[in-house]
Design a protein around this motif. Structure first.
Motif, PDB file in Angstrom:
ATOM      1  N   MET A  61      12.996 -11.049   2.840  1.00 36.73           N
ATOM      2  CA  MET A  61      12.286 -11.701   1.745  1.00 36.73           C
ATOM      3  C   MET A  61      12.640 -11.042   0.412  1.00 36.73           C
ATOM      4  O   MET A  61      12.603  -9.819   0.279  1.00 36.73           O
ATOM      5  CB  MET A  61      10.771 -11.645   1.964  1.00 36.73           C
ATOM      6  CG  MET A  61       9.974 -12.346   0.881  1.00 36.73           C
ATOM      7  SD  MET A  61       8.259 -12.672   1.358  1.00 36.73           S
ATOM      8  CE  MET A  61       7.750 -11.072   1.970  1.00 36.73           C
ATOM      9  N   ILE A  62      13.005 -11.876  -0.548  1.00 39.99           N
ATOM     10  CA  ILE A  62      13.318 -11.436  -1.902  1.00 39.99           C
ATOM     11  C   ILE A  62      12.261 -11.988  -2.846  1.00 39.99           C
ATOM     12  O   ILE A  62      11.995 -13.197  -2.851  1.00 39.99           O
ATOM     13  CB  ILE A  62      14.704 -11.915  -2.347  1.00 39.99           C
ATOM     14  CG1 ILE A  62      15.796 -11.301  -1.447  1.00 39.99           C
ATOM     15  CG2 ILE A  62      14.962 -11.556  -3.806  1.00 39.99           C
ATOM     16  CD1 ILE A  62      17.183 -11.845  -1.724  1.00 39.99           C
ATOM     17  N   ALA A  63      11.665 -11.123  -3.645  1.00 39.38           N
ATOM     18  CA  ALA A  63      10.683 -11.551  -4.636  1.00 39.38           C
ATOM     19  C   ALA A  63      11.381 -11.715  -5.976  1.00 39.38           C
ATOM     20  O   ALA A  63      11.986 -10.775  -6.485  1.00 39.38           O
ATOM     21  CB  ALA A  63       9.563 -10.526  -4.745  1.00 39.38           C
ATOM     22  N   MET A  64      11.325 -12.915  -6.543  1.00 43.46           N
ATOM     23  CA  MET A  64      11.793 -13.137  -7.910  1.00 43.46           C
ATOM     24  C   MET A  64      10.539 -13.178  -8.771  1.00 43.46           C
ATOM     25  O   MET A  64       9.863 -14.203  -8.874  1.00 43.46           O
ATOM     26  CB  MET A  64      12.598 -14.427  -8.015  1.00 43.46           C
ATOM     27  CG  MET A  64      13.258 -14.619  -9.376  1.00 43.46           C
ATOM     28  SD  MET A  64      14.318 -16.093  -9.486  1.00 43.46           S
ATOM     29  CE  MET A  64      15.770 -15.535  -8.610  1.00 43.46           C
ATOM     30  N   VAL A  65      10.221 -12.045  -9.387  1.00 44.44           N
ATOM     31  CA  VAL A  65       8.898 -11.842  -9.945  1.00 44.44           C
ATOM     32  C   VAL A  65       8.985 -11.029 -11.227  1.00 44.44           C
ATOM     33  O   VAL A  65       9.890 -10.209 -11.407  1.00 44.44           O
ATOM     34  CB  VAL A  65       8.002 -11.137  -8.890  1.00 44.44           C
ATOM     35  CG1 VAL A  65       8.520  -9.739  -8.576  1.00 44.44           C
ATOM     36  CG2 VAL A  65       6.550 -11.099  -9.310  1.00 44.44           C
ATOM     37  N   SER A  66       8.024 -11.267 -12.126  1.00 43.28           N
ATOM     38  CA  SER A  66       7.960 -10.487 -13.360  1.00 43.28           C
ATOM     39  C   SER A  66       7.154  -9.212 -13.160  1.00 43.28           C
ATOM     40  O   SER A  66       7.514  -8.155 -13.670  1.00 43.28           O
ATOM     41  CB  SER A  66       7.336 -11.332 -14.478  1.00 43.28           C
ATOM     42  OG  SER A  66       7.215 -10.588 -15.668  1.00 43.28           O
ATOM     43  N   ASN A  67       6.072  -9.306 -12.405  1.00 42.36           N
ATOM     44  CA  ASN A  67       5.165  -8.177 -12.199  1.00 42.36           C
ATOM     45  C   ASN A  67       5.561  -7.382 -10.949  1.00 42.36           C
ATOM     46  O   ASN A  67       5.336  -7.817  -9.821  1.00 42.36           O
ATOM     47  CB  ASN A  67       3.729  -8.702 -12.074  1.00 42.36           C
ATOM     48  CG  ASN A  67       2.718  -7.585 -11.887  1.00 42.36           C
ATOM     49  OD1 ASN A  67       3.041  -6.402 -12.050  1.00 42.36           O
ATOM     50  ND2 ASN A  67       1.498  -7.958 -11.556  1.00 42.36           N
ATOM     51  N   ARG A  68       6.148  -6.205 -11.152  1.00 46.84           N
ATOM     52  CA  ARG A  68       6.600  -5.386 -10.020  1.00 46.84           C
ATOM     53  C   ARG A  68       5.435  -4.773  -9.239  1.00 46.84           C
ATOM     54  O   ARG A  68       5.637  -4.272  -8.123  1.00 46.84           O
ATOM     55  CB  ARG A  68       7.526  -4.274 -10.510  1.00 46.84           C
ATOM     56  CG  ARG A  68       8.846  -4.764 -11.080  1.00 46.84           C
ATOM     57  CD  ARG A  68       9.714  -3.576 -11.478  1.00 46.84           C
ATOM     58  NE  ARG A  68      10.025  -2.761 -10.317  1.00 46.84           N
ATOM     59  CZ  ARG A  68      11.105  -2.909  -9.569  1.00 46.84           C
ATOM     60  NH1 ARG A  68      11.993  -3.854  -9.859  1.00 46.84           N
ATOM     61  NH2 ARG A  68      11.310  -2.136  -8.534  1.00 46.84           N
ATOM     62  N   ASP A  69       4.250  -4.778  -9.801  1.00 45.34           N
ATOM     63  CA  ASP A  69       3.082  -4.207  -9.114  1.00 45.34           C
ATOM     64  C   ASP A  69       2.276  -5.268  -8.378  1.00 45.34           C
ATOM     65  O   ASP A  69       1.159  -4.989  -7.907  1.00 45.34           O
ATOM     66  CB  ASP A  69       2.171  -3.495 -10.133  1.00 45.34           C
ATOM     67  CG  ASP A  69       2.853  -2.299 -10.768  1.00 45.34           C
ATOM     68  OD1 ASP A  69       3.585  -1.595 -10.049  1.00 45.34           O
ATOM     69  OD2 ASP A  69       2.652  -2.078 -11.980  1.00 45.34           O
ATOM     70  N   SER A  70       2.809  -6.455  -8.274  1.00 44.37           N
ATOM     71  CA  SER A  70       2.084  -7.568  -7.661  1.00 44.37           C
ATOM     72  C   SER A  70       2.126  -7.499  -6.142  1.00 44.37           C
ATOM     73  O   SER A  70       2.900  -6.740  -5.541  1.00 44.37           O
ATOM     74  CB  SER A  70       2.688  -8.894  -8.124  1.00 44.37           C
ATOM     75  OG  SER A  70       4.032  -8.993  -7.675  1.00 44.37           O
ATOM     76  N   TYR A  71       1.287  -8.312  -5.536  1.00 51.65           N
ATOM     77  CA  TYR A  71       1.249  -8.424  -4.070  1.00 51.65           C
ATOM     78  C   TYR A  71       2.606  -8.876  -3.532  1.00 51.65           C
ATOM     79  O   TYR A  71       3.099  -8.350  -2.534  1.00 51.65           O
ATOM     80  CB  TYR A  71       0.156  -9.425  -3.689  1.00 51.65           C
ATOM     81  CG  TYR A  71       0.015  -9.662  -2.203  1.00 51.65           C
ATOM     82  CD1 TYR A  71      -0.700  -8.778  -1.398  1.00 51.65           C
ATOM     83  CD2 TYR A  71       0.602 -10.778  -1.598  1.00 51.65           C
ATOM     84  CE1 TYR A  71      -0.827  -8.999  -0.032  1.00 51.65           C
ATOM     85  CE2 TYR A  71       0.482 -11.000  -0.239  1.00 51.65           C
ATOM     86  CZ  TYR A  71      -0.233 -10.110   0.541  1.00 51.65           C
ATOM     87  OH  TYR A  71      -0.347 -10.322   1.892  1.00 51.65           O
ATOM     88  N   LEU A  72       3.213  -9.829  -4.211  1.00 47.66           N
ATOM     89  CA  LEU A  72       4.518 -10.335  -3.777  1.00 47.66           C
ATOM     90  C   LEU A  72       5.574  -9.243  -3.826  1.00 47.66           C
ATOM     91  O   LEU A  72       6.323  -9.042  -2.862  1.00 47.66           O
ATOM     92  CB  LEU A  72       4.938 -11.510  -4.659  1.00 47.66           C
ATOM     93  CG  LEU A  72       6.371 -12.030  -4.495  1.00 47.66           C
ATOM     94  CD1 LEU A  72       6.630 -12.492  -3.067  1.00 47.66           C
ATOM     95  CD2 LEU A  72       6.639 -13.164  -5.486  1.00 47.66           C
ATOM     96  N   ALA A  73       5.653  -8.525  -4.927  1.00 51.44           N
ATOM     97  CA  ALA A  73       6.671  -7.494  -5.082  1.00 51.44           C
ATOM     98  C   ALA A  73       6.511  -6.377  -4.060  1.00 51.44           C
ATOM     99  O   ALA A  73       7.496  -5.881  -3.494  1.00 51.44           O
ATOM    100  CB  ALA A  73       6.623  -6.919  -6.496  1.00 51.44           C
ATOM    101  N   LYS A  74       5.269  -5.984  -3.801  1.00 53.54           N
ATOM    102  CA  LYS A  74       5.019  -4.873  -2.880  1.00 53.54           C
ATOM    103  C   LYS A  74       5.306  -5.242  -1.428  1.00 53.54           C
ATOM    104  O   LYS A  74       5.540  -4.349  -0.597  1.00 53.54           O
ATOM    105  CB  LYS A  74       3.567  -4.415  -3.010  1.00 53.54           C
ATOM    106  CG  LYS A  74       3.284  -3.715  -4.336  1.00 53.54           C
ATOM    107  CD  LYS A  74       1.823  -3.305  -4.437  1.00 53.54           C
ATOM    108  CE  LYS A  74       1.546  -2.590  -5.764  1.00 53.54           C
ATOM    109  NZ  LYS A  74       0.115  -2.215  -5.884  1.00 53.54           N
ATOM    110  N   ASN A  75       5.320  -6.526  -1.103  1.00 51.66           N
ATOM    111  CA  ASN A  75       5.546  -6.946   0.279  1.00 51.66           C
ATOM    112  C   ASN A  75       6.952  -7.494   0.524  1.00 51.66           C
ATOM    113  O   ASN A  75       7.272  -7.887   1.643  1.00 51.66           O
ATOM    114  CB  ASN A  75       4.521  -8.003   0.677  1.00 51.66           C
ATOM    115  CG  ASN A  75       3.153  -7.404   0.961  1.00 51.66           C
ATOM    116  OD1 ASN A  75       2.887  -6.918   2.068  1.00 51.66           O
ATOM    117  ND2 ASN A  75       2.289  -7.418  -0.044  1.00 51.66           N
ATOM    118  N   ALA A  76       7.779  -7.523  -0.504  1.00 48.90           N
ATOM    119  CA  ALA A  76       9.134  -8.060  -0.363  1.00 48.90           C
ATOM    120  C   ALA A  76      10.103  -6.969   0.075  1.00 48.90           C
ATOM    121  O   ALA A  76       9.871  -5.771  -0.134  1.00 48.90           O
ATOM    122  CB  ALA A  76       9.592  -8.665  -1.682  1.00 48.90           C
ATOM    123  N   ASP A  77      11.195  -7.391   0.694  1.00 45.95           N
ATOM    124  CA  ASP A  77      12.261  -6.450   1.071  1.00 45.95           C
ATOM    125  C   ASP A  77      13.120  -6.071  -0.134  1.00 45.95           C
ATOM    126  O   ASP A  77      13.628  -4.956  -0.223  1.00 45.95           O
ATOM    127  CB  ASP A  77      13.150  -7.079   2.153  1.00 45.95           C
ATOM    128  CG  ASP A  77      12.376  -7.399   3.414  1.00 45.95           C
ATOM    129  OD1 ASP A  77      11.877  -6.454   4.051  1.00 45.95           O
ATOM    130  OD2 ASP A  77      12.263  -8.591   3.750  1.00 45.95           O
TER     131      ASP A  77
END
Length: 324
Positions: free
Chosen positions: A121-137
């Protein structure tokens, strides 16, 4: 109708903010970005892109760009994933989840389901501290400090940044796969773009007449050949049947001006022709002929293979094919 003050200033400020965000994005391209490229290249499957809202729309554009540049991809709406669309994911796929905040309700529901499938899983995200970012590979950091609207609510800067980052990813994958002009043509066969990519000279010239005279031809024969074939030019061959030159309408006019009323009936094709004319091979792309005509301000090129004249391609042919 309500008049809006400073329309131009508002528009320029929006573009300035988005341009600044895109420029700042350059500094975020690092080894983490490289890891995302390698994860996709080595997965052996497809790229599944997901998101909601405006991120979903951007995701669909990224999918289209990936597919057209050699990386198999498909879109899965985050809200539809829990209603059966997760079935499209295969074990060796890579999932890219797009979200500016990374903390929306739909994303928080989707992430555990994706992790359960075992895909990268790749997170394309602005907030690196988000739930998505913390759970992505892996993380593709699409950082957008603020939106361009005065309320900082409408997805503007963030969508521009995300789309640009998707373009950068697609082109890196294109380069890594050795994607060629011919590969691109296979995926874009339709319309004027398709023709620019696949139409070749050999598809055009056989439909045209082939005016040709020998070097020893006189002026009357030259004019009759050019007139009957209606291409405004004639090829000139030597005694061995090989190309010696070309005579165009322009060559005839220059010849008449040079002699200025003097005797011209004794002139032969060899005296009038342009030697070593601009030519293309039959296997060349038609768009190459167009570029030659435009750069040299001419209306036709001769088709030559191993010093043998095969035919002509006229600017009107390219107009008819929709290349101009």
């Amino acid at each position: 109708m309500k008049l809006i003050k400073n329309i131009q200033s508002i528009a320029k400020e929006v573009l300035r903010q988005e341009a600044e965000a895109l420029h700042n994005l350059i500094g975020l391209i690092d080894e983490e970005f490289e890891n995302c490229v390698y994860a996709i290249i080595n997965c052996g499957g497809r790229v599944v892109v997901s998101g909601v809202g405006k991120s979903a729309i951007v995701g669909q554009k990224i999918v289209a760009t990936l597919n057209s540049t050699g990386t198999p991809a498909l879109f899965m709406h985050a809200a539809d994933a829990i209603h059966g669309d997760l079935g499209m994911i295969q074990d060796n796929d890579v999932a890219i989840v797009i979200s500016r905040s990374g903390d929306t309700a739909e994303i928080k529901v989707l992430i555990p389901l994706l992790k359960r499938t075992g895909v990268t899983m790749i997170a394309m995200v602005s907030n690196r501290d988000s739930y998505l970012a913390k759970n992505a590979d892996h993380i593709l950091h699409a950082y957008a400090p603020e939106e361009a609207d005065p309320l900082n609510l409408a997805p503007t800067t963030s969508t521009s940044v995300t789309m640009a980052l998707g373009d950068a990813l697609a082109i890196c994958l294109l380069e890594a796969r050795g994607f060629t002009h011919d590969d691109f043509a296979k995926f874009h066969p339709g319309g004027a773009l398709g023709k620019r990519l696949y139409l070749k000279i050999c598809d055009i010239y056989p439909h045209n007449a082939l005016p040709v005279v020998l070097e020893s031809a006189g002026l009357q024969e030259i004019i009759l050949e050019m007139t009957s074939k209606r291409l405004g030019a004639t090829a000139v061959n030597n005694a061995d049947g090989k190309m010696a030159g070309i005579i165009t309408d322009g060559d005839l006019r220059r010849m008449l001006k040079q002699h200025n009323g003097g005797e011209i009936l004794h002139l032969k094709a060899r005296d009038i022709m342009t030697k070593s004319p601009i030519s293309v091979s039959p296997d060349e792309y038609a768009v190459k002929a167009l570029e030659l005509m435009q750069s040299r301000s001419i209306t036709q090129v001769v088709v030559v293979e191993q010093d043998e004249i095969l035919g002509f391609v006229h600017l009107h042919d390219l107009l008819r094919e929709g290349l101009v």
